[in-house]
Design a protein around this motif. Structure first.
Motif, short mmCIF file in Angstrom:
data_model
loop_
_atom_site.label_atom_id
_atom_site.label_comp_id
_atom_site.label_asym_id
_atom_site.label_seq_id
_atom_site.Cartn_x
_atom_site.Cartn_y
_atom_site.Cartn_z
N VAL A 271 0.85 -1.19 0.00
CA VAL A 271 0.00 0.00 0.00
C VAL A 271 0.89 1.25 0.00
O VAL A 271 1.96 1.28 0.62
N GLY A 272 0.49 2.26 -0.77
CA GLY A 272 1.30 3.46 -0.92
C GLY A 272 2.20 3.42 -2.14
O GLY A 272 2.76 4.44 -2.54
N LEU A 273 2.34 2.24 -2.73
CA LEU A 273 3.23 2.06 -3.87
C LEU A 273 2.42 1.53 -5.05
O LEU A 273 1.21 1.37 -4.99
N PRO B 287 0.68 10.70 2.76
CA PRO B 287 2.02 10.16 2.47
C PRO B 287 2.87 9.95 3.73
O PRO B 287 3.61 8.97 3.84
N GLU B 288 2.76 10.87 4.70
CA GLU B 288 3.54 10.72 5.94
C GLU B 288 3.06 9.50 6.73
O GLU B 288 3.87 8.77 7.32
N GLN C 33 7.39 10.72 -4.28
CA GLN C 33 6.76 9.87 -5.28
C GLN C 33 5.40 9.34 -4.83
O GLN C 33 4.48 9.22 -5.65
N ILE C 34 5.25 9.05 -3.54
CA ILE C 34 3.95 8.60 -3.04
C ILE C 34 2.91 9.71 -3.21
O ILE C 34 1.75 9.45 -3.50
N GLY C 35 3.36 10.94 -3.05
CA GLY C 35 2.45 12.07 -3.17
C GLY C 35 2.10 12.44 -4.60
O GLY C 35 1.09 13.12 -4.83
#
Length: 352
Positions: free
Chosen positions: A39-41, A162-163, A188-190
């Motif tokens: 998750v997040g990627l 993202p954080e 990059q996540i953002g």
């Protein structure tokens, strides 16, 4: 199946479209290598460093590779409409047979990270005949308790998405040092993943149920993974406790537990060479890639048995069912390298 499906595809499944990327062509009756990201990627952020590593390419030329992006997580994905019901974690696993059937794969060897590891393990529990093996990085087989759930909700209210995701992906040391890798992935996540879609996936992952697995012999009719599995985690990674817990639920005769030193939260990014080496041995154990190139020697093909192996130590995993005090599973390390120690699990301690 056509000779080569190289490229991007959107596959119809019972729970919506699934974006996949195929690299290479099928090689006889060999399984496909199928990846599922955290998750997040997406598959690029999660696996490009690993699969672009030179020694890994020596492996993948023997297989067709199928990268799966969770719904709406691929680069450039359209935002889901308000009110869209994101697939549950069980439904995400239920989407994968459509991919296997569409491309005519006989079976797969899965490589999953975090949420993706959970999805692939669930897939293997539901469809064991389709899975020859699993490499599971940072898997947590447990659902979140009320305290963890409340902490996650509070974090979501006080921190940007993202954080919040970064604390799931990276170790505290990496975050405190604000390493170059953390800075890169924060950006990059953002920007690479649609934030609305990411929030839906994040919420669903945090609402996951326990994977119903028990080590054979601990309960009647124990259900666990049937295929060979390699569990991987970095030391001090946020997922370390979950991976140890998962190890205690698997058949020790079919499981390898790899704890990587100095690798942080995402070993496939920080230690692709060590992970590639372990993956080679894992595939050899399954009967694939009998000969490997070792550039430290003549550069030609040499029998894998002659290659320098990773340092190994033997561990016995003690589950809570066999513990007198009912505490969490522990791992006892032995220096004895003999093969006659009964219910023993292979742990490779990798130093860099």
């Amino acid at each position: 199946m056509p000779e080569c499906w190289d490229g991007e595809h959107d596959i119809e499944t019972p729970y919506g479209l699934l974006h996949v990327v195929i690299r290479g062509a099928p090689k006889g009756n060999r399984p496909a290598i199928l990846t599922y990201h955290d998750v997040g990627l997406n598959h690029k952020l999660c696996f490009n460093t690993f699969f672009n590593f030179e020694d890994m390419q020596e492996i993948t030329k023997h297989f067709v590779v199928c990268h799966v992006d969770a719904p709406g997580q691929q680069t450039g994905a359209s935002q889901f409409p308000q009110g869209y019901q994101y697939p549950t974690m069980d439904q995400l696993a239920g989407m994968l047979p459509s991919v296997v059937q569409h491309f005519g794969f006989k079976s797969i060897v899965g490589i999953g990270v975090g949420a993706g590891a959970y999805v692939l393990a669930n897939f293997a529990l539901i469809f064991p005949e389709l899975v020859e093996g699993l490499v599971l990085l940072n898997i947590d087989p447990n659902g979140k308790g009320w305290i963890d759930w409340a902490a996650t909700k509070l974090s979501g209210l006080t921190s940007a998405l993202p954080e919040t995701v970064l604390t799931h992906l990276f170790s505290q040391e990496e975050l405190m040092n604000n390493t170059e890798l953390v800075q890169s992935y924060r950006q990059q996540i953002g920007t690479s993943v649609n934030q609305f879609n990411l929030q839906l996936f994040w919420n669903m992952y945090n609402g996951r149920r326990d994977l119903e697995m028990s080590r054979p012999g601990t309960v009647l009719n124990a259900k666990t993974l049937r295929c060979p599995a390699m569990l991987v985690v970095g030391d001090n990674a946020p997922a370390e406790e979950g991976v140890v817990e998962c190890n205690s639920k698997l058949d020790p005769t079919k499981t390898t537990f790899l704890k990587m030193a100095d690798s942080g939260g995402l070993p496939q990014l920080t230690q692709p060479g060590k992970l590639t080496e372990a993956f080679k041995y894992y595939l050899q154990g399954m009967g694939y890639i009998a000969y490997l190139k070792d550039r430290r020697l003549s550069g030609g093909a040499v029998p894998s048995a002659s290659m320098t192996r990773l340092a190994r130590s033997r561990t016995t995993s003690l589950t809570s069912a066999s513990s007198v005090d009912g505490s969490r599973p522990r791992t006892c390390t032995h220096s004895d390298s003999s093969d006659g120690m009964g219910q023993i699990n292979h742990t490779m301690e990798v130093s860099c």
